[in-house]
Design a protein around this motif. Structure first.
Motif, mmCIF file in Angstrom:
data_model
loop_
_atom_site.group_PDB
_atom_site.id
_atom_site.type_symbol
_atom_site.label_atom_id
_atom_site.label_comp_id
_atom_site.label_asym_id
_atom_site.label_seq_id
_atom_site.Cartn_x
_atom_site.Cartn_y
_atom_site.Cartn_z
ATOM 1 N N UNK A 1 -48.389 40.837 -86.624
ATOM 2 C CA UNK A 1 -47.291 40.307 -87.437
ATOM 3 C C UNK A 1 -45.940 40.540 -86.759
ATOM 4 N N UNK A 2 -45.724 41.761 -86.288
ATOM 5 C CA UNK A 2 -44.466 42.139 -85.651
ATOM 6 C C UNK A 2 -44.673 42.168 -84.140
ATOM 7 N N UNK A 3 -43.819 41.452 -83.401
ATOM 8 C CA UNK A 3 -44.041 41.205 -81.980
ATOM 9 C C UNK A 3 -42.929 41.773 -81.112
ATOM 10 N N UNK A 4 -43.306 42.154 -79.886
ATOM 11 C CA UNK A 4 -42.358 42.629 -78.889
ATOM 12 C C UNK A 4 -42.785 42.059 -77.535
ATOM 13 N N UNK A 5 -41.802 41.759 -76.689
ATOM 14 C CA UNK A 5 -42.125 41.259 -75.355
ATOM 15 C C UNK A 5 -42.905 42.311 -74.579
ATOM 16 N N UNK A 6 -43.947 41.888 -73.904
ATOM 17 C CA UNK A 6 -44.797 42.797 -73.121
ATOM 18 C C UNK A 6 -44.086 43.261 -71.854
ATOM 19 N N UNK A 7 -43.210 42.418 -71.291
ATOM 20 C CA UNK A 7 -42.428 42.813 -70.125
ATOM 21 C C UNK A 7 -42.724 41.998 -68.875
ATOM 22 N N UNK A 8 -43.884 41.385 -68.789
ATOM 23 C CA UNK A 8 -44.180 40.559 -67.621
ATOM 24 C C UNK A 8 -43.893 39.098 -67.934
ATOM 25 N N UNK A 9 -43.778 38.291 -66.882
ATOM 26 C CA UNK A 9 -43.442 36.873 -67.023
ATOM 27 C C UNK A 9 -44.245 36.067 -66.017
ATOM 28 N N UNK A 10 -44.604 34.862 -66.397
ATOM 29 C CA UNK A 10 -45.099 33.903 -65.422
ATOM 30 C C UNK A 10 -43.942 33.547 -64.497
ATOM 31 N N UNK A 11 -44.241 33.139 -63.261
ATOM 32 C CA UNK A 11 -43.155 32.548 -62.468
ATOM 33 C C UNK A 11 -42.738 31.242 -63.136
ATOM 34 N N UNK A 12 -41.522 30.774 -62.867
ATOM 35 C CA UNK A 12 -41.118 29.491 -63.432
ATOM 36 C C UNK A 12 -42.042 28.409 -62.883
ATOM 37 N N UNK A 13 -42.565 27.576 -63.789
ATOM 38 C CA UNK A 13 -43.557 26.574 -63.421
ATOM 39 C C UNK A 13 -42.941 25.183 -63.509
ATOM 40 N N UNK A 14 -43.354 24.298 -62.592
ATOM 41 C CA UNK A 14 -42.936 22.895 -62.635
ATOM 42 C C UNK A 14 -44.007 22.053 -61.963
ATOM 43 N N UNK A 15 -44.011 20.771 -62.272
ATOM 44 C CA UNK A 15 -45.027 19.893 -61.708
ATOM 45 C C UNK A 15 -46.405 20.226 -62.247
ATOM 46 N N UNK A 16 -47.428 19.592 -61.692
ATOM 47 C CA UNK A 16 -48.799 19.870 -62.114
ATOM 48 C C UNK A 16 -49.336 21.079 -61.368
ATOM 49 N N UNK A 17 -50.237 21.816 -62.024
ATOM 50 C CA UNK A 17 -50.858 22.972 -61.388
ATOM 51 C C UNK A 17 -51.389 23.950 -62.406
ATOM 52 N N UNK A 18 -51.933 25.055 -61.885
ATOM 53 C CA UNK A 18 -52.485 26.123 -62.725
ATOM 54 C C UNK A 18 -51.854 27.440 -62.298
ATOM 55 N N UNK A 19 -51.410 28.214 -63.276
ATOM 56 C CA UNK A 19 -50.830 29.531 -63.042
ATOM 57 C C UNK A 19 -51.562 30.543 -63.908
ATOM 58 N N UNK A 20 -51.537 31.812 -63.494
ATOM 59 C CA UNK A 20 -52.189 32.854 -64.291
ATOM 60 C C UNK A 20 -51.350 34.116 -64.287
ATOM 61 N N UNK A 21 -51.612 34.958 -65.293
ATOM 62 C CA UNK A 21 -50.924 36.242 -65.430
ATOM 63 C C UNK A 21 -51.927 37.262 -65.947
ATOM 64 N N UNK A 22 -52.097 38.369 -65.211
ATOM 65 C CA UNK A 22 -53.027 39.435 -65.597
ATOM 66 C C UNK A 22 -52.310 40.479 -66.446
#
Length: 111
Positions: free
Chosen positions: A59-80
């Motif tokens: 219910x109550x949320x906080x940012x975890x601290x990590x971020x995806x890189x900025x994404x553009x165009x077509x493709x696949x990105x991941x975050x562990x």
């Protein structure tokens, strides 16, 4: 034997602004990977930003601290992720002059 779940959180989702996935309860898991696939982007100069949030109660949320890189165009990105508590969700934001993205988001959790 390890247990895992692959959960689709967004399928063919049209993004033109902010979007937050539904919360996913994963306290049993020790690791998680978010996958974001951009299937179509309106303009290569538009950006998609994304970051995970964590919660103890869903219910109550906080940012975890990590971020995806900025994404553009077509493709696949991941975050562990690891050490994320009981609940996860992903916040996304389409940025640009008139941003438009068609995306898929999957969460893979494993113990």
């Amino acid at each position: 034997m390890r247990h895992s779940i692959t959960q689709p959180l967004a399928r063919h989702k049209e993004l033109t602004g902010e979007f937050v996935t539904e919360p996913f309860e994963c306290a049993w898991a020790s690791e998680a990977i978010y996958f974001v696939r951009i299937q179509d982007a309106g303009n290569d100069t538009d950006l998609l930003r994304a970051h995970p949030q964590i919660s103890a109660d869903g219910i109550h949320w906080v940012d975890e601290g990590s971020h995806f890189p900025e994404m553009s165009g077509q493709g696949v990105w991941f975050l562990r992720l690891s050490h994320f508590g009981g609940w996860l969700r992903l916040c996304t934001e389409a940025v640009g002059e008139s941003p438009r993205f068609n995306i898929m988001i999957h969460l893979v959790v494993k113990e």
